[in-house]
Design an enzyme around this catalytic site. Structure first.
Site, PDB file in Angstrom:
ATOM      1  N   ASP A  10       0.889  -1.164   0.000  1.00 55.07           N
ATOM      2  CA  ASP A  10       0.000   0.000   0.000  1.00 55.07           C
ATOM      3  C   ASP A  10       0.924   1.209   0.000  1.00 55.07           C
ATOM      4  O   ASP A  10       1.422   1.620   1.046  1.00 55.07           O
ATOM      5  CB  ASP A  10      -0.893  -0.017   1.237  1.00 55.07           C
ATOM      6  CG  ASP A  10      -1.825   1.181   1.288  1.00 55.07           C
ATOM      7  OD1 ASP A  10      -2.305   1.615   0.221  1.00 55.07           O
ATOM      8  OD2 ASP A  10      -2.067   1.695   2.400  1.00 55.07           O
ATOM      9  N   GLU A  71      -1.071  -1.281  -4.847  1.00 50.48           N
ATOM     10  CA  GLU A  71      -2.284  -0.503  -5.106  1.00 50.48           C
ATOM     11  C   GLU A  71      -2.020   0.477  -6.233  1.00 50.48           C
ATOM     12  O   GLU A  71      -1.006   1.180  -6.229  1.00 50.48           O
ATOM     13  CB  GLU A  71      -2.731   0.240  -3.860  1.00 50.48           C
ATOM     14  CG  GLU A  71      -4.058   0.965  -4.074  1.00 50.48           C
ATOM     15  CD  GLU A  71      -4.582   1.558  -2.790  1.00 50.48           C
ATOM     16  OE1 GLU A  71      -5.216   0.836  -2.009  1.00 50.48           O
ATOM     17  OE2 GLU A  71      -4.344   2.765  -2.577  1.00 50.48           O
ATOM     18  N   ASP A 144      -2.727   1.249   6.969  1.00 51.03           N
ATOM     19  CA  ASP A 144      -1.826   0.966   5.844  1.00 51.03           C
ATOM     20  C   ASP A 144      -1.382  -0.500   5.871  1.00 51.03           C
ATOM     21  O   ASP A 144      -1.221  -1.130   4.824  1.00 51.03           O
ATOM     22  CB  ASP A 144      -0.587   1.865   5.903  1.00 51.03           C
ATOM     23  CG  ASP A 144      -0.942   3.320   6.079  1.00 51.03           C
ATOM     24  OD1 ASP A 144      -1.182   4.000   5.078  1.00 51.03           O
ATOM     25  OD2 ASP A 144      -1.000   3.760   7.247  1.00 51.03           O
TER      26      ASP A 144
END
Length: 177
Positions: A10, A71, A144
């Site tokens: 992430d 991501e 996160d």
């Protein structure tokens, strides 16, 4: 069905979530490791990016994932935030490339749909489902970390199918030539 190890990232410049899971499509995944790589916003950007690259390299070398899921950077209203996220994403992509690992990107809604069943899930729902799916005693913190684990789970469950479709498309294109 063969178990795979996936590193989920992430991306973020101040906080970059990293999660590693083992799993197979349609089966429960298991936690290998989870971390949040941080950097001080007051530091020079080159130092921040080098730190991120070093930490990702250590994790990849230690855990030897078979693929990396990152991501996909999407447009936000805060341009500064998008730039930092894109820079962190590029470092993760570069780290995967250095190890010769296949890289896959997923949008936040793809990850949410894979993990919760709804592409509109909020952070709390995501963390709850990641905790449940990995059978953890406590939720991964901060968000996160949970998001990185969700990316890895998403790839375990969807990546095999995605890869098969890409391979079939490549084969069809090469046969048409």
């Amino acid at each position: 069905m063969r178990t795979v190890r996936v590193l989920g990232v992430d991306p973020g410049l101040t906080r970059c979530g990293v999660g590693i899971v083992d799993g197979a499509p349609g089966r429960p995944c298991s936690l290998v490791d989870v971390a949040v790589i941080t950097s001080d916003p007051g530091q020079d950007i080159t130092d921040r990016l080098l730190n991120l690259e070093r930490e990702l390299t250590v994790l990849i070398d230690k855990h030897r994932p078979e693929s990396v899921a990152v991501e996909r950077v999407f447009s936000q209203h805060n341009v500064g935030s998008v730039i930092g996220t894109a820079q962190a994403s590029a470092v993760a992509i570069l780290a995967a490339a250095r190890f010769g690992l296949p890289l896959y990107t997923y949008t936040p809604s793809e990850v949410k749909a894979a993990v919760t069943g709804s592409g509109q899930a909020d952070k709390k729902q995501m963390t709850t489902m990641v905790t449940r799916l990995l059978r953890l005693d406590t939720p991964p913190r901060p968000a996160d970390a949970a998001d990185a684990l969700a990316l890895a789970i998403c790839h375990v469950w969807r990546g095999g199918t995605k890869q098969k479709l890409e391979n079939a498309l490549r084969k069809a294109i090469s046969n048409d030539r």
